[in-house]
Each structure stands twice: as structure tokens, then as C-alpha cells.
Design a protein around this motif. Structure first.
Motif, PDB file in Angstrom:
ATOM      1  N   ASN A  96      43.334 124.731  75.662  1.00 66.18           N
ATOM      2  CA  ASN A  96      44.036 125.614  74.734  1.00 66.18           C
ATOM      3  C   ASN A  96      43.969 125.100  73.303  1.00 66.18           C
ATOM      4  O   ASN A  96      44.919 125.247  72.541  1.00 66.18           O
ATOM      5  CB  ASN A  96      45.509 125.793  75.165  1.00 66.18           C
ATOM      6  N   GLY A  97      42.881 124.435  72.947  1.00 66.64           N
ATOM      7  CA  GLY A  97      42.706 123.950  71.591  1.00 66.64           C
ATOM      8  C   GLY A  97      43.532 122.736  71.237  1.00 66.64           C
ATOM      9  O   GLY A  97      43.582 122.336  70.089  1.00 66.64           O
ATOM     10  N   LYS A  98      44.192 122.133  72.200  1.00 66.11           N
ATOM     11  CA  LYS A  98      45.043 120.975  71.932  1.00 66.11           C
ATOM     12  C   LYS A  98      44.376 119.720  72.483  1.00 66.11           C
ATOM     13  O   LYS A  98      43.797 119.723  73.549  1.00 66.11           O
ATOM     14  CB  LYS A  98      46.411 121.141  72.597  1.00 66.11           C
ATOM     15  N   SER A  99      44.488 118.629  71.736  1.00 62.60           N
ATOM     16  CA  SER A  99      43.944 117.367  72.215  1.00 62.60           C
ATOM     17  C   SER A  99      44.948 116.710  73.157  1.00 62.60           C
ATOM     18  O   SER A  99      46.129 117.037  73.168  1.00 62.60           O
ATOM     19  CB  SER A  99      43.628 116.450  71.044  1.00 62.60           C
ATOM     20  N   ARG A 100      44.450 115.789  73.984  1.00 61.50           N
ATOM     21  CA  ARG A 100      45.301 115.096  74.958  1.00 61.50           C
ATOM     22  C   ARG A 100      45.091 113.601  74.843  1.00 61.50           C
ATOM     23  O   ARG A 100      44.043 113.141  74.425  1.00 61.50           O
ATOM     24  CB  ARG A 100      44.927 115.536  76.370  1.00 61.50           C
ATOM     25  N   ALA A 101      46.066 112.855  75.255  1.00 60.60           N
ATOM     26  CA  ALA A 101      45.934 111.401  75.301  1.00 60.60           C
ATOM     27  C   ALA A 101      45.051 111.031  76.487  1.00 60.60           C
ATOM     28  O   ALA A 101      45.003 111.736  77.492  1.00 60.60           O
ATOM     29  CB  ALA A 101      47.311 110.767  75.450  1.00 60.60           C
ATOM     30  N   LEU A 102      44.335 109.920  76.361  1.00 63.46           N
ATOM     31  CA  LEU A 102      43.452 109.448  77.423  1.00 63.46           C
ATOM     32  C   LEU A 102      43.824 108.018  77.784  1.00 63.46           C
ATOM     33  O   LEU A 102      44.144 107.212  76.916  1.00 63.46           O
ATOM     34  CB  LEU A 102      41.993 109.469  76.958  1.00 63.46           C
ATOM     35  N   LEU A 103      43.782 107.688  79.057  1.00 60.67           N
ATOM     36  CA  LEU A 103      43.919 106.310  79.511  1.00 60.67           C
ATOM     37  C   LEU A 103      42.508 105.755  79.672  1.00 60.67           C
ATOM     38  O   LEU A 103      41.773 106.174  80.564  1.00 60.67           O
ATOM     39  CB  LEU A 103      44.656 106.237  80.855  1.00 60.67           C
ATOM     40  N   ILE A 104      42.129 104.833  78.808  1.00 57.74           N
ATOM     41  CA  ILE A 104      40.763 104.327  78.792  1.00 57.74           C
ATOM     42  C   ILE A 104      40.746 102.900  79.312  1.00 57.74           C
ATOM     43  O   ILE A 104      41.542 102.065  78.895  1.00 57.74           O
ATOM     44  CB  ILE A 104      40.171 104.383  77.371  1.00 57.74           C
ATOM     45  N   GLN A 105      39.808 102.643  80.226  1.00 58.00           N
ATOM     46  CA  GLN A 105      39.593 101.299  80.748  1.00 58.00           C
ATOM     47  C   GLN A 105      38.159 100.902  80.432  1.00 58.00           C
ATOM     48  O   GLN A 105      37.227 101.668  80.680  1.00 58.00           O
ATOM     49  CB  GLN A 105      39.830 101.256  82.251  1.00 58.00           C
ATOM     50  N   PHE A 106      37.986  99.713  79.868  1.00 57.04           N
ATOM     51  CA  PHE A 106      36.657  99.221  79.545  1.00 57.04           C
ATOM     52  C   PHE A 106      36.181  98.272  80.636  1.00 57.04           C
ATOM     53  O   PHE A 106      36.973  97.556  81.239  1.00 57.04           O
ATOM     54  CB  PHE A 106      36.672  98.484  78.196  1.00 57.04           C
TER      55      PHE A 106
END
Length: 102
Positions: A45-55
Motif C-alpha cells: 500500500n505504498g508504505k515502507s516496513r521495518a526489516l529484521l536483517i541478519q548478516f
């Protein structure tokens, strides 16, 4: 002529995510270039979301991760001798995967 056809979902995989914050795995040595592949993903819906990133390191095996641990995995091109096993592990641990060039 009543032929039965399998129903194929035509929507992107991310439409069915139940998690409010998608989990992402970035495996490789050059983290800034891996992060660029996430620009704009995912948006609803055109909205950004937070991401849980693991390297993870480029030489770290994906075998240590559980099945469907990540919504998306981005990895740098593995060595040709372990390409088949890497693709197998990538499809096992992530719902979507991307292999990038070095």
C-alpha cells in the motif's frame, strides 16, 4: 469438457506473509552492495516496513539455519564447486532468494 486445472497463485510471495516484520538474510563480504538489493522491498500500500536483517559471511554455510527462517535471502555468488548445494540451502531457508554477482 470439464477439465480440472490446478489453481496457481499469481500474487507475489510477500502478499501471504504473516509476520509484521520480514526477516532478511544477507550473506557476503560487501554488505553495502547487499543492502542495495533491498531498496524498496517490501512495500504494501505504498508504505515502507521495518526489516529484521541478519548478516552472514560469504563462506558461512546456510545449513545452520532452520527451514523457512527468512522471508528473503540475498547471497553473493558462491564458488562453482558448491553452487548446487548453496542453491538447495537457499531455497530451504528462505521463501525468496537472490544470488548476486561479486
Amino acid at each position: 469438457m470439464n477439465a480440472s486445472y490446478a489453481r496457481l497463485p499469481l500474487s507475489p510471495i510477500i502478499d501471504g506473509l504473516s509476520r509484521s516484520t520480514p526477516r532478511i538474510l544477507l550473506a557476503g563480504t560487501h554488505q553495502p552492495s547487499l543492502l542495495r538489493h533491498l531498496e524498496g522491498w517490501p512495500r504494501r500500500n505504498g508504505k515502507s516496513r521495518a526489516l529484521l536483517i541478519q548478516f552472514a559471511d560469504a563462506d558461512q554455510s546456510l545449513a545452520g539455519f532452520a527451514d523457512d527462517s527468512f522471508d528473503l535471502a540475498v547471497i553473493q555468488t558462491p564458488a562453482s564447486e558448491c553452487l548446487e548445494s548453496c542453491i538447495h540451502e537457499l531455497t530451504r531457508v528462505a521463501r525468496q532468494g537472490l544470488i548476486t554477482r561479486r
